[in-house]
Design a protein around this motif. Structure first.
Motif, short mmCIF file in Angstrom:
data_model
loop_
_atom_site.label_atom_id
_atom_site.label_comp_id
_atom_site.label_asym_id
_atom_site.label_seq_id
_atom_site.Cartn_x
_atom_site.Cartn_y
_atom_site.Cartn_z
N ASP A 1 0.82 -1.20 0.00
CA ASP A 1 0.00 0.00 0.00
C ASP A 1 0.86 1.25 0.00
O ASP A 1 1.81 1.37 0.78
CB ASP A 1 -0.91 -0.02 1.24
CG ASP A 1 -2.05 0.96 1.13
OD1 ASP A 1 -2.94 0.92 1.99
OD2 ASP A 1 -2.04 1.77 0.18
N ASN A 2 0.51 2.19 -0.88
CA ASN A 2 1.31 3.40 -1.00
C ASN A 2 1.18 4.31 0.21
O ASN A 2 2.03 5.16 0.44
CB ASN A 2 0.92 4.17 -2.27
CG ASN A 2 1.38 3.46 -3.51
OD1 ASN A 2 2.23 2.57 -3.45
ND2 ASN A 2 0.83 3.84 -4.65
N LEU A 3 0.11 4.18 0.97
CA LEU A 3 -0.07 5.01 2.16
C LEU A 3 0.37 4.18 3.38
O LEU A 3 -0.21 3.15 3.69
CB LEU A 3 -1.52 5.44 2.30
CG LEU A 3 -1.80 6.42 3.45
CD1 LEU A 3 -1.07 7.73 3.23
CD2 LEU A 3 -3.30 6.65 3.59
N VAL A 4 1.38 4.68 4.04
CA VAL A 4 1.95 3.97 5.17
C VAL A 4 1.61 4.74 6.44
O VAL A 4 1.83 5.95 6.51
CB VAL A 4 3.48 3.86 5.03
CG1 VAL A 4 4.07 3.13 6.23
CG2 VAL A 4 3.85 3.17 3.74
N LYS A 5 1.10 4.05 7.43
CA LYS A 5 0.79 4.70 8.71
C LYS A 5 1.88 4.35 9.72
O LYS A 5 2.37 3.22 9.76
CB LYS A 5 -0.57 4.26 9.21
CG LYS A 5 -1.71 4.75 8.31
CD LYS A 5 -3.06 4.51 8.93
CE LYS A 5 -4.17 4.96 7.99
NZ LYS A 5 -4.12 6.42 7.73
N GLY A 6 2.23 5.35 10.52
CA GLY A 6 3.32 5.13 11.48
C GLY A 6 2.95 5.60 12.87
O GLY A 6 1.78 5.73 13.22
N SER A 7 3.99 5.88 13.63
CA SER A 7 3.81 6.28 15.02
C SER A 7 3.32 7.71 15.14
O SER A 7 3.49 8.52 14.22
CB SER A 7 5.14 6.14 15.77
OG SER A 7 5.70 4.86 15.60
N TYR A 8 2.72 8.01 16.30
CA TYR A 8 2.33 9.38 16.67
C TYR A 8 1.37 10.03 15.68
O TYR A 8 1.33 11.25 15.56
CB TYR A 8 3.57 10.28 16.85
CG TYR A 8 4.66 9.67 17.71
CD1 TYR A 8 5.93 9.45 17.21
CD2 TYR A 8 4.41 9.28 19.03
CE1 TYR A 8 6.93 8.89 17.97
CE2 TYR A 8 5.40 8.71 19.80
CZ TYR A 8 6.66 8.52 19.27
OH TYR A 8 7.65 7.96 20.03
#
Lengths: 111, 116
Positions: free
Chosen positions: A54-61
């Motif tokens: 997936d081109n949209l990556v979710k991360g911290s904070y």
């Protein structure tokens, strides 16, 4: 050669407004892209990475980043910035194990 | 410990002296990296150890810099005949590749080196 560029030395944004930190890359083959954050007087912390999928990556904070192959970009985004997000942000590419970092972008979020 | 530790946290030395910086990685992490963060140069890769393989020394700026990793654990970065341009924060990181394909990585707090 693999490299990343962060075109902005500093980004200023008011608290509650959207935050974008820009990163463009130059790699041969599939890019492994990363974002790190460095808070004052603290070590470097991993935020998120793009390897594949997936081109949209979710991360911290609450941060996320969008991989755009056609524009060779991997901009970091947060919908609503907090004062505590004020820090130095690094984009990085990982060719063969080691990280190559961009110059860093100082984010200043004002109340 | 819970994270990567580095010692000393701060080091002030005189030009021409040798210094040793230590990194204790997370137990079991097979990869260890040294980076340098300095004004004007940003974050630079220095050297990378992966298991028993020969280290990637391509980032070391001169032959005054060397690093060892003993027993696949603790690493020491040595700078001989320090120069003022060596002043920087030296960061260590360790990582472990997971069976799932992911990588767990953590950076240490760094050693701030000041060469007078």
């Amino acid at each position: 050669a693999q490299s990343v560029a962060q075109p902005e030395d500093q980004v200023n944004v008011a608290e509650g407004n959207p935050l974008t930190v820009k990163c463009t890359y130059s790699v041969s083959g599939n890019p492994y892209l990363f974002w790190y954050v460095q808070y004052p007087n603290r070590g470097l912390q991993f935020l998120l990475k793009y390897i594949t999928g997936d081109n949209l990556v979710k991360g911290s904070y609450g941060f996320e980043a969008e991989f755009n192959k056609s524009q060779t970009s991997f901009h970091l985004k947060k919908p609503s910035a907090l004062v505590s997000d004020s820090a130095l942000y690094f984009c990085a590419v990982r060719p063969w194990g080691k990280l190559q970092f961009g110059a860093g972008t100082q984010v200043v979020v004002t109340p | 410990g819970a994270g990567v530790s580095q010692s000393p946290s701060n080091k002030v030395t005189e030009k021409g002296k040798d210094v040793e910086l230590r990194c204790d990685p997370i137990s079991g992490h097979t990869a260890l990296y040294w980076y340098r963060q300095s004004l004007g140069q940003g974050l630079e890769f220095l050297i990378y150890f992966q298991g028993n393989s020969a280290p990637d020394k391509s980032g070391l700026p001169s032959d005054r810099f060397s690093a060892e990793r003993t027993g696949g654990s603790v690493s020491t970065l040595t700078i001989q005949r320090t120069q003022q341009e060596d002043s920087a924060v030296y960061l260590c990181a360790s990582s472990l590749a997971l069976a799932s394909g992911g990588v767990v990585e953590m950076f240490g707090p760094g050693t701030r080196l000041t060469v007078l």
